[in-house]
Design a protein around this motif. Structure first.
Motif: not given
Lengths: 286, 67
Positions: A242-243, A245-246, B10, B13-14, B17, B44
């Motif tokens: 995931m990291l 992809k980001c 995105v 998603t961030i 994470i 992040i």
């Protein structure tokens, strides 16, 4: 007292005596690391055997002999800790047999080892060529310790300059379907956590033969029913994906935008994320 | 798919994470790993703020794509 009774009584007596002596002697006695421990171990054993089977002897003479031998070893251990000279005299020193790939003939002769015996000892350490050995010593116990030449030593992550994440010991938290509460406490978890994890894996605790928690807090189990397919989630690997992809998305946005300031912002963040990924990657491998 | 929806995706998603890193840093008994996870989580978080700003900007520029 007939012979049967004699054997039964003496066996029980000597089991107790031997147990006490070995308990006092401790692990060191069992390891038979030194000459003295080796000899006293054998002697204590044979005295016990002799007295149990020798039907005419006095039992307590045997016990006395064992206690004397036991206390001598004990004394020897104590003095050995206090004085290095003493322990060197009684236990002997290690002898260097091979140095820089060359056999030290005098030392070999002094220890009365033949070349065949040396070869045999080396073979037990998986060495078939004397020239592969950088350094070898003959330990007081009679076996050999071998340091191979640097180029023949198996490669390690350190040789490759590979960063590795430290891995701590795993704890066994379920044994035979029972929760080990002390172990669970030492990983800093509780029964509630365990119930949730087991629920996620879709098994009940009665079904679990063995459950272990690693230092990343991941539970891995073995069930009684070996036909059962247990999901093995890899959350850390998934997170790494995931990291990545980001990071790729941020770079894509940087290419897609026409505004200079936005482009700069995306590029800066993509770079920052890449650095963070590089740092965290060893920890996300499982 | 518009830019705004891509950015939105995105961003979520961030956020995911970030949450996962936070939970991992709590769950591990290894202090070094815990520290690295936490540091990564902070980075992040910074990136999240920037992307969030960009999202607001896009919504002002193109209000029809506001979600």
């Amino acid at each position: 007292m007939n012979e049967w009774m004699h054997i039964i009584v003496s066996s029980v007596l000597f089991v107790v005596t031997l147990f006490a002596i070995t308990k006092i002697g401790g692990k060191k006695q069992l390891s038979e690391l030194s000459f003295f421990e080796y000899v006293s171990g054998i002697t204590i054993g044979s005295i016990a055997g002799e007295v149990i089977m020798g039907l005419d002897g006095n039992l307590f003479h045997g016990v006395l002999a064992i206690v004397i031998f036991g206390s001598f070893t004990f004394l020897h251990d104590l003095l050995g800790i206090k004085s290095k000279k003493f322990s060197e005299f009684f236990e002997g020193k290690a002898t260097v047999i091979i140095k820089d790939g060359k056999v030290m003939e005098e030392n070999l002769k002094k220890e009365k080892y033949t070349i065949d015996e040396l070869n045999s000892l080396l073979r037990q350490k998986n060495v078939f060529k004397t020239s592969d050995v950088e350094f070898a010593v003959l330990e007081p116990k009679g076996d050999i310790s071998v340091l191979l030449k640097k180029e023949l030593i198996p490669i390690t992550p350190k040789d490759l300059n590979m960063p590795v994440a430290p891995e701590k010991e795993t704890y066994t938290v379920i044994m035979d379907g029972n929760v080990m509460h002390d172990q669970l406490a030492s990983v800093g978890k509780n029964k509630g956590w365990l119930d949730i994890e087991l629920d996620n894996l879709g098994v009940t605790i009665e079904n679990v033969f063995l459950g272990q928690v690693d230092s990343y807090g991941k539970l891995s189990i073995d069930t009684y029913d070996d036909q059962l397919q247990i999901p093995s989630p890899q959350p850390r690997k998934l997170l790494l994906a995931m990291l990545n992809k980001c990071q790729a998305d941020l770079e894509l946005f940087a290419l897609g935008t026409e505004s200079t300031s936005t482009k700069e912002m995306y590029n800066k963040n993509a770079k920052k994320l890449q650095e963070a990924i590089n740092k965290v990657r060893p920890f996300l491998k499982e | 798919m518009t830019i705004a929806s891509d950015v939105n995706q995105v961003l979520s998603t961030i956020k995911g994470i970030e949450a996962q890193l936070s939970s991992m840093s709590m769950n591990t008994s290894n202090p070094e790993a815990s520290k690295i996870f936490h540091e990564t989580m902070l980075v992040i978080g910074e990136i999240k703020t920037d992307v969030q700003k960009r999202k607001t900007q896009l919504e002002i520029e193109e209000p029809q794509y506001k979600s």
